[in-house]
Design a protein around this motif. Structure first.
Motif, PDB file in Angstrom:
ATOM      1  N   ILE A  52       3.275   8.726   8.751  1.00  0.00           N
ATOM      2  CA  ILE A  52       3.115   9.975   7.994  1.00  0.00           C
ATOM      3  C   ILE A  52       3.970   9.936   6.728  1.00  0.00           C
ATOM      4  CG2 ILE A  52       3.633  12.449   8.036  1.00  0.00           C
ATOM      5  CD1 ILE A  52       2.623  12.516  10.903  1.00  0.00           C
ATOM      6  N   ASP A  55       2.148   7.624   4.262  1.00  0.00           N
ATOM      7  CA  ASP A  55       0.965   8.214   3.636  1.00  0.00           C
ATOM      8  C   ASP A  55       1.330   9.362   2.702  1.00  0.00           C
ATOM      9  OD1 ASP A  55      -0.637   6.405   4.892  1.00  0.00           O
ATOM     10  OD2 ASP A  55      -1.234   7.718   6.523  1.00  0.00           O
ATOM     11  N   THR A  56       2.399  10.093   3.040  1.00  0.00           N
ATOM     12  CA  THR A  56       2.823  11.172   2.156  1.00  0.00           C
ATOM     13  C   THR A  56       3.350  10.605   0.836  1.00  0.00           C
ATOM     14  OG1 THR A  56       3.406  12.501   4.081  1.00  0.00           O
ATOM     15  CG2 THR A  56       4.285  13.216   1.977  1.00  0.00           C
ATOM     16  N   LEU A  57       4.102   9.509   0.912  1.00  0.00           N
ATOM     17  CA  LEU A  57       4.631   8.906  -0.313  1.00  0.00           C
ATOM     18  C   LEU A  57       3.526   8.223  -1.116  1.00  0.00           C
ATOM     19  CD1 LEU A  57       8.030   7.415   0.905  1.00  0.00           C
ATOM     20  CD2 LEU A  57       7.657   9.443  -0.488  1.00  0.00           C
ATOM     21  N   LEU A  58       2.595   7.577  -0.416  1.00  0.00           N
ATOM     22  CA  LEU A  58       1.503   6.892  -1.126  1.00  0.00           C
ATOM     23  C   LEU A  58       0.634   7.883  -1.901  1.00  0.00           C
ATOM     24  CD1 LEU A  58      -0.211   4.119   1.022  1.00  0.00           C
ATOM     25  CD2 LEU A  58       0.824   3.916  -1.233  1.00  0.00           C
ATOM     26  N   GLN A  59       0.497   9.089  -1.332  1.00  0.00           N
ATOM     27  CA  GLN A  59      -0.356  10.124  -1.939  1.00  0.00           C
ATOM     28  C   GLN A  59      -1.780   9.618  -2.159  1.00  0.00           C
ATOM     29  OE1 GLN A  59       1.117  12.968  -4.503  1.00  0.00           O
ATOM     30  NE2 GLN A  59       3.118  12.996  -3.547  1.00  0.00           N
ATOM     31  N   HIS A  60      -2.344   9.051  -1.099  1.00  0.00           N
ATOM     32  CA  HIS A  60      -3.762   8.689  -1.139  1.00  0.00           C
ATOM     33  C   HIS A  60      -4.516   9.448  -0.051  1.00  0.00           C
ATOM     34  CE1 HIS A  60      -2.755   5.602  -3.994  1.00  0.00           C
ATOM     35  NE2 HIS A  60      -4.019   5.304  -4.130  1.00  0.00           N
ATOM     36  N   GLY A  61      -4.278  10.738   0.062  1.00  0.00           N
ATOM     37  CA  GLY A  61      -5.019  11.546   1.014  1.00  0.00           C
ATOM     38  C   GLY A  61      -4.198  11.925   2.236  1.00  0.00           C
ATOM     39  N   THR A  62      -4.735  12.847   3.022  1.00  0.00           N
ATOM     40  CA  THR A  62      -4.079  13.333   4.229  1.00  0.00           C
ATOM     41  C   THR A  62      -3.726  12.152   5.144  1.00  0.00           C
ATOM     42  OG1 THR A  62      -5.523  15.256   4.040  1.00  0.00           O
ATOM     43  CG2 THR A  62      -4.322  15.005   6.091  1.00  0.00           C
ATOM     44  N   PRO A  63      -2.511  12.153   5.705  1.00  0.00           N
ATOM     45  CA  PRO A  63      -2.094  11.040   6.553  1.00  0.00           C
ATOM     46  C   PRO A  63      -3.096  10.727   7.662  1.00  0.00           C
ATOM     47  CG  PRO A  63      -0.230  12.461   6.114  1.00  0.00           C
ATOM     48  CD  PRO A  63      -1.436  13.117   5.510  1.00  0.00           C
ATOM     49  N   LEU A 120      -0.756  -0.809  -5.266  1.00  0.00           N
ATOM     50  CA  LEU A 120       0.650  -0.899  -5.658  1.00  0.00           C
ATOM     51  C   LEU A 120       1.141  -2.338  -5.526  1.00  0.00           C
ATOM     52  CD1 LEU A 120       1.976   2.395  -4.046  1.00  0.00           C
ATOM     53  CD2 LEU A 120       1.419   1.964  -6.425  1.00  0.00           C
ATOM     54  N   GLY A 121       2.318  -2.591  -6.059  1.00  0.00           N
ATOM     55  CA  GLY A 121       2.822  -3.954  -6.147  1.00  0.00           C
ATOM     56  C   GLY A 121       3.643  -4.385  -4.942  1.00  0.00           C
ATOM     57  N   PRO A 124       6.958  -1.857  -3.749  1.00  0.00           N
ATOM     58  CA  PRO A 124       6.591  -0.728  -2.875  1.00  0.00           C
ATOM     59  C   PRO A 124       5.962  -1.185  -1.564  1.00  0.00           C
ATOM     60  CG  PRO A 124       5.361  -0.668  -4.963  1.00  0.00           C
ATOM     61  CD  PRO A 124       6.391  -1.722  -5.091  1.00  0.00           C
ATOM     62  N   LEU A 127       8.806  -2.006   0.723  1.00  0.00           N
ATOM     63  CA  LEU A 127       9.510  -0.762   1.060  1.00  0.00           C
ATOM     64  C   LEU A 127       8.712   0.092   2.037  1.00  0.00           C
ATOM     65  CD1 LEU A 127      10.931   0.642  -2.270  1.00  0.00           C
ATOM     66  CD2 LEU A 127      12.200   0.203  -0.163  1.00  0.00           C
ATOM     67  N   LEU A 128       7.438   0.337   1.704  1.00  0.00           N
ATOM     68  CA  LEU A 128       6.651   1.236   2.537  1.00  0.00           C
ATOM     69  C   LEU A 128       6.288   0.573   3.860  1.00  0.00           C
ATOM     70  CD1 LEU A 128       4.422   3.081  -0.077  1.00  0.00           C
ATOM     71  CD2 LEU A 128       6.400   3.934   1.173  1.00  0.00           C
TER      72      LEU A 128
ATOM     73  N   LEU B  57       1.517  17.730   3.565  1.00  0.00           N
ATOM     74  CA  LEU B  57       0.745  16.850   4.453  1.00  0.00           C
ATOM     75  C   LEU B  57      -0.749  16.908   4.140  1.00  0.00           C
ATOM     76  CD1 LEU B  57       2.515  17.385   7.895  1.00  0.00           C
ATOM     77  CD2 LEU B  57       2.658  15.416   6.378  1.00  0.00           C
ATOM     78  N   LEU B  58      -1.240  18.095   3.793  1.00  0.00           N
ATOM     79  CA  LEU B  58      -2.666  18.233   3.472  1.00  0.00           C
ATOM     80  C   LEU B  58      -3.040  17.436   2.231  1.00  0.00           C
ATOM     81  CD1 LEU B  58      -3.985  21.899   3.848  1.00  0.00           C
ATOM     82  CD2 LEU B  58      -4.825  19.825   4.931  1.00  0.00           C
ATOM     83  N   GLN B  59      -2.085  17.339   1.311  1.00  0.00           N
ATOM     84  CA  GLN B  59      -2.334  16.649   0.039  1.00  0.00           C
ATOM     85  C   GLN B  59      -3.561  17.207  -0.682  1.00  0.00           C
ATOM     86  OE1 GLN B  59      -1.425  12.677  -0.483  1.00  0.00           O
ATOM     87  NE2 GLN B  59       0.283  12.740   0.913  1.00  0.00           N
TER      88      GLN B  59
ATOM     89  N   THR C  62       1.811   8.622  -6.671  1.00  0.00           N
ATOM     90  CA  THR C  62       2.922   7.968  -5.984  1.00  0.00           C
ATOM     91  C   THR C  62       4.209   8.152  -6.791  1.00  0.00           C
ATOM     92  OG1 THR C  62       1.307   6.335  -5.249  1.00  0.00           O
ATOM     93  CG2 THR C  62       3.609   5.795  -4.918  1.00  0.00           C
ATOM     94  N   PRO C  63       5.318   8.492  -6.115  1.00  0.00           N
ATOM     95  CA  PRO C  63       6.579   8.710  -6.834  1.00  0.00           C
ATOM     96  C   PRO C  63       6.944   7.561  -7.759  1.00  0.00           C
ATOM     97  CG  PRO C  63       6.823   9.376  -4.553  1.00  0.00           C
ATOM     98  CD  PRO C  63       5.456   8.780  -4.681  1.00  0.00           C
ATOM     99  N   LEU C  66       8.969   4.638  -6.689  1.00  0.00           N
ATOM    100  CA  LEU C  66       8.362   3.543  -5.936  1.00  0.00           C
ATOM    101  C   LEU C  66       7.557   2.609  -6.838  1.00  0.00           C
ATOM    102  CD1 LEU C  66       7.099   5.319  -2.708  1.00  0.00           C
ATOM    103  CD2 LEU C  66       9.131   3.915  -3.011  1.00  0.00           C
ATOM    104  N   TYR C  69       9.703  -0.510 -10.794  1.00  0.00           N
ATOM    105  CA  TYR C  69      10.612  -1.369 -10.022  1.00  0.00           C
ATOM    106  C   TYR C  69      12.073  -1.184 -10.396  1.00  0.00           C
ATOM    107  CZ  TYR C  69       6.635  -3.927  -8.179  1.00  0.00           C
ATOM    108  OH  TYR C  69       5.491  -4.281  -7.520  1.00  0.00           O
TER     109      TYR C  69
END
Lengths: 211, 211, 211
Positions: A52, A55-63, A120-121, A124, A127-128, B57-59, C62-63, C66, C69
Motif C-alpha cells: 500500500i 502504490d501510494t507513493l507510485l501514484q498509479h491508481g488505487t493500491p 521510473l528509474g 526508485p 527504494l520502492l 488511498l483512493l487516489q 510520484t514524489p 523519488l 535522484y
C-alpha cells in the motif's frame, strides 16, 4: 515456464507471504490483548502495508491491495487464524521464517518490477522494492510503539530486500524481467534465511554518549 | 427531501463531526501541554485524518479536506476553542459522545459512498468507509504514542463503522444511495451510543503468556 | 537574477537542507544505536519526508524526492556522514541551525509555491508549505516514538514555516512568485534563527489537571 504460469506462481507466493505476515501481526495483537478489530488492523498493516505504501507513493491508481479482493481476504484470514488459534510451536517457528523470507524476496522483486514498469528509474525501483518488502512490518511496529526492528535489532532483513530489488532491476535492464523475478526472489529469500541461521547482522553504530 | 437538501444535511453533520473531533484533539493537546501548533496539528489529525487517508488511498485527486476550505477552518476553530476554553463538564460529557457517534456514522457512510462512486467494489467500500470513520483518531493516537483505542481498549467503535459502511454499500447496490446514507448513519450512530451506554465491547484475545 | 539561476539557487538550498536534516536524522540514529539501514531510513525521513508527504497529498504524480535522484543520494550521503563521523562540536552546533533555518524557509516557500502552481488555493498552499517544512522532522520523531518537537517543546519552528508559506502565497497572488521565494525564504530563516537565539516560543497550554 510460461509467463502466465510465472504470474500465477508469484501471486501464490505473494499471497502466502500476506498470510504469514498477517498471522504474525495477529500474534502481536494477541500479545497486546487486542480485540478482533485490532487483530484485523495489525494483520492488514503487516501483510498489506508495504504494497500500500508503494502504490501510494507510485501514484498509479488505487493500491492493488484494496482493489484485488484476494489480498484483503487473505489478510483477514490470517487475523482470524491468529485470533482463534494460539499460533506457536515448532511448526510455526520453522515455517514462519521460511514463508517470511520467501515473501521478502517476492515483495522486493515485484515491488522493483512494478516501479520499473511504471516508467521510473533504477533508484526508485530499488527504494520502492525495499519499502514493499519491509514497509508493512515497520508500519506495524510504529503503530505498536516499537522502534521498527529493521532499523537495527535484527539479523539481515532490509539488506537482502535492497539486494533483491537491485538484482531485479539489473535483470530488467538486461531484458530478462521474468528470469529476474525468480533469481532475485530466491536470492533474497536464501540470504534472509542464511543470515537468520548464522545470526548475521549489520554493525551497529556506537552510542555517542558512551566512552 | 430533495437531493440537495440531503447533501447539505450531510455536509452539516460532517462538519459538526470535524468540529467535535477537533475539539477532542485539542483536549488531548492540552493534556500533553502542547503549544498552539500542537493544538492545530492534533485537531486536524483528529477531525480530518480519516478523510485524508481515504482520499490518499483512493487516489482520485487532492483530499477534499485540503480543497474545501470549510474543513480546515472548522478543524482550526475546534483547536482554538480547546485552546481558549478548558473543555469539560456535563455538557461536553453528554454532548461529545452524541456528536462523535453521529460523525462516526456519517463518515463511515459517506466514505463507503465515495468509494463506490469512484467505481470500486464492496470490499474496498467497507474498508475505506471504516477507515474514514476511525482513521483520524487512530492517527492521532499513534502520534501521541498511544496504542489506538479502536484496537481494543474501548466499547464498540470500529464495529459500528464496519456495519455502517456495509449497510451503505448494500443500499447502494440496491439502487437507494440517498436512503442508504440516512439509514446507515443513524444505525451506526445509534449502535455506537448504545454500546457506550451498555459498555459493550468485543472479546479481547487472551495473552499467550498467561496461563 | 534570471529565472534559471534562481531555480538553481533554490535547488542548492533545498539539497543543502536535505543534507543537513539527513545528518541530523543520522545523529539520532546513532543515539538509538541503529545499524546502517536505520541510519538510511531516519536520514531519508528527516530530509525527504516533508516533500514526500506534500507530493502524496497533492496527488500530482510520484514524489519528486523519488524521481529526482539528487534527493535520495543526498539523503543517503547525509546518513553515511553521520555513520562514519561522530557529528558534534562547535562547527555542527553553529552550522546546523543556520542550514536548518534556511531549509525551513526554502521548503515552506517552495511547498506553497508548488501547491499554488498545481492550481490549489491559498489555504492548502499555506498548509502544504508548512507540512513540507516540518513534516519530515515530525515523521522522524513519530517513528522514534517521540512526541514531535514542533508540537510544543521547541522555540518557534512551525510558526515561521506558516508565515513563510503565507508570505510566499501573498507574493504569488501579487504576481511576483520569484521575488516571493527569496523574500519568504529569508524571512522564515531569519525568524527561525532569531527565535532560537532569543528562546522565543509559543505559550503552552496549561495542563487541565493542574490547579
Amino acid at each position: 515456464m510460461s509467463g502466465t504460469a510465472l504470474t500465477e506462481l508469484f501471486r501464490g507466493i505473494d499471497l502466502t507471504g500476506v498470510l504469514a505476515n498477517a498471522v504474525l501481526g495477529g500474534v502481536m495483537a494477541r500479545e497486546e490483548r487486542f480485540d478482533p478489530i485490532g487483530f484485523a488492523a495489525l494483520a492488514s498493516l503487516s501483510g498489506l502495508g508495504g504494497g500500500i505504501i508503494r502504490d501510494t507513493l507510485l501514484q498509479h491508481g488505487t493500491p492493488v491491495a484494496l482493489t484485488d479482493y484476494a489480498y484483503v481476504l487473505t489478510a483477514l484470514c490470517g487475523a482470524a487464524v491468529a485470533y482463534v488459534v494460539r499460533v506457536r510451536g515448532r511448526l510455526w517457528d520453522i515455517g514462519f521464517p521460511v514463508l517470511d523470507a520467501l515473501a521478502l524476496g517476492c515483495w522486493a522483486a515485484t515491488g522493483a518490477s512494478k516501479t520499473l514498469g511504471a516508467g521510473l528509474g533504477w533508484l526508485p525501483a530499488v527504494l520502492l522494492g525495499t519499502i514493499t518488502a519491509v514497509g508493512g512490518g515497520a508500519l506495524r511496529d510504529v503503530v505498536l510503539r516499537r522502534v521498527p526492528t529493521i532499523f537495527g535489532d535484527n539479523t539481515l532483513y532490509a539488506t537482502p530486500a535492497v539486494l533483491t530489488a537491485a538484482v531485479m532491476t539489473w535483470f530488467f535492464y538486461g531484458g530478462h524481467p521474468s528470469l529476474g523475478l525468480v533469481v532475485a526472489t530466491l536470492l533474497g529469500a536464501g540470504l534472509t534465511l542464511l543470515a537468520r541461521w548464522q545470526r548475521w547482522s549489520l554493525p551497529h553504530a556506537k552510542d555517542p554518549r558512551a566512552k
